[in-house]
Scaffold this motif. Sequence first.
Motif, mmCIF file in Angstrom:
data_model
loop_
_atom_site.group_PDB
_atom_site.id
_atom_site.type_symbol
_atom_site.label_atom_id
_atom_site.label_comp_id
_atom_site.label_asym_id
_atom_site.label_seq_id
_atom_site.Cartn_x
_atom_site.Cartn_y
_atom_site.Cartn_z
ATOM 1 N N TYR A 114 117.357 57.203 45.601
ATOM 2 C CA TYR A 114 117.539 58.659 45.670
ATOM 3 C C TYR A 114 118.330 59.155 44.457
ATOM 4 C CZ TYR A 114 115.983 60.054 50.429
ATOM 5 O OH TYR A 114 115.263 60.374 51.549
ATOM 6 N N GLN A 115 119.396 58.437 44.119
ATOM 7 C CA GLN A 115 120.256 58.867 43.012
ATOM 8 C C GLN A 115 119.599 58.645 41.652
ATOM 9 O OE1 GLN A 115 124.333 57.508 43.330
ATOM 10 N NE2 GLN A 115 124.469 58.042 45.499
ATOM 11 N N LEU A 116 118.658 57.711 41.597
ATOM 12 C CA LEU A 116 117.935 57.464 40.354
ATOM 13 C C LEU A 116 116.821 58.479 40.114
ATOM 14 C CD1 LEU A 116 117.589 53.572 40.539
ATOM 15 C CD2 LEU A 116 118.797 54.828 38.755
ATOM 16 N N ALA A 117 116.336 59.110 41.187
ATOM 17 C CA ALA A 117 115.185 60.014 41.089
ATOM 18 C C ALA A 117 115.501 61.241 40.244
ATOM 19 C CB ALA A 117 114.745 60.441 42.475
ATOM 20 N N THR A 170 120.287 65.112 44.072
ATOM 21 C CA THR A 170 118.963 65.105 43.475
ATOM 22 C C THR A 170 118.297 66.448 43.767
ATOM 23 O OG1 THR A 170 118.766 62.723 43.768
ATOM 24 C CG2 THR A 170 116.721 63.948 43.465
ATOM 25 N N PRO A 171 117.746 67.135 42.767
ATOM 26 C CA PRO A 171 117.078 68.420 43.003
ATOM 27 C C PRO A 171 115.938 68.269 44.004
ATOM 28 C CG PRO A 171 117.378 68.038 40.652
ATOM 29 C CD PRO A 171 117.734 66.758 41.338
ATOM 30 N N VAL A 172 115.778 69.270 44.863
ATOM 31 C CA VAL A 172 114.773 69.217 45.925
ATOM 32 C C VAL A 172 113.738 70.323 45.767
ATOM 33 C CG1 VAL A 172 114.402 69.539 48.415
ATOM 34 C CG2 VAL A 172 116.291 68.094 47.610
ATOM 35 N N ILE A 173 112.475 69.931 45.903
ATOM 36 C CA ILE A 173 111.373 70.885 46.019
ATOM 37 C C ILE A 173 110.692 70.613 47.354
ATOM 38 C CG2 ILE A 173 109.206 71.735 45.045
ATOM 39 C CD1 ILE A 173 110.096 70.585 42.341
ATOM 40 N N THR A 174 110.561 71.633 48.187
ATOM 41 C CA THR A 174 109.973 71.429 49.503
ATOM 42 C C THR A 174 109.132 72.632 49.911
ATOM 43 O OG1 THR A 174 110.459 70.723 51.774
ATOM 44 C CG2 THR A 174 111.972 72.308 50.778
ATOM 45 N N MET A 215 120.925 73.003 40.731
ATOM 46 C CA MET A 215 120.334 72.581 41.995
ATOM 47 C C MET A 215 121.090 71.390 42.579
ATOM 48 S SD MET A 215 116.276 72.931 41.049
ATOM 49 C CE MET A 215 115.694 72.316 42.640
ATOM 50 N N LYS A 216 121.493 70.466 41.740
ATOM 51 C CA LYS A 216 122.238 69.297 42.196
ATOM 52 C C LYS A 216 123.572 69.706 42.813
ATOM 53 C CE LYS A 216 120.420 66.164 38.643
ATOM 54 N NZ LYS A 216 120.783 65.327 37.464
#
Length: 373
Positions: free
Chosen positions: A270-273, A297-301, A343-344
């Motif tokens: 998750y942290q590498l993404a 991690t920035p999220v797109i949903t 975002m983070k």
Amino acid sequence: MNIGFEAKRVFHNKTGLGNYSRDLVRILSNYFPDNNYFLYNPKKFKKTLFVSNNTNIFERNPISKFNQKFKNYWRQNTVVKDLVKDEIILYHGLSGELPAGLAKNGIKSIVTIHDLIFVRYPKLYSFFDRKIHFYKFKKAANNADLIIAISEQTKKDIISFLNIDASKIIVVYQGCQDVFKKDYSELDKQLVSKKHNLPQKFVLNVGTIEERKNALTIVKAIINLDIDLVLIGKKTDYTDKIHQYIIENKLEKRVHFLKCLSRTDLAIIYQLATVFVYPSLFEGFGIPIIEALYSKTPVITSKGGVFPEAAGPSSLYISPFDVKDLSDKIALVLQDSSLASKMKEEGWQFVQQFNDEEIARNIINCYQKVLST
């Protein structure tokens, strides 16, 4: 006080319902250690999913040969005799079910309902599964002294589909395991990246690879982008559609499938993404979103439903099947470092409302409300 839990999924479910159940018991035992927590497990499991370090958690299994043979009957009916022996004053069904006979034996009850996806999307379930789920959920909702919904969206569905009065439902959000809240060293990240042969930058998606989760849209969205995709989760028949598309579009080297990871490895990934993408059609809540936000991690949903509740105002939103919009949003995060940083940080601040202490306090308030009436 002695509190009982329907614990089948604590010991036998590796994913969402199991994680919710294990976390809730762990959190309560840590923040309210004066209580005793009894886990009613219908059968022993060869692989241990839950180990408690606390002295206030007790596992209970069927004792008689009859109950050991007819485990589901014990779980749904005769377990009440064991609850009486253990002097349980409150029983919490953690996944939409309650045994019969609680009220007759003076035991208060609460049931958690996660979602009613089988009603909203009946084509994703067999006829018999839909009928069984609806019967169990409706019965539990009617018989429970209180219903916990894991989101406002689920509360609306319970009111609408099960015809339950809103006053009987309280929303208590879920959190995630502590492993996703830790900061890992660069060495840890390098080792995990090498271990799983991860690309330098990648889009991440976590969850069962099934039609409702809609991972094929992500595959389509990265075709013209300079980034790989990592899909983590149990495969289903839907995965075949994704493989076919990958082969047809020569994406074999850019889409990576992983499964059966340790919790620590998953947390580090998750942290590498570069960005976490979750274009699901519908969820009761969406724990992977919370895990990503805690991982900074920035999220797109997806737009609508429960997703704004889980992802907050700083995440980006798309229509689930809008490939171009998803591709544009991923490109935006890749190209705009200031937006990604915003975002983070703001996502991490937003997700603090789902911390362990808040959840424990809200759950105990529910217990006290039921016991005081």
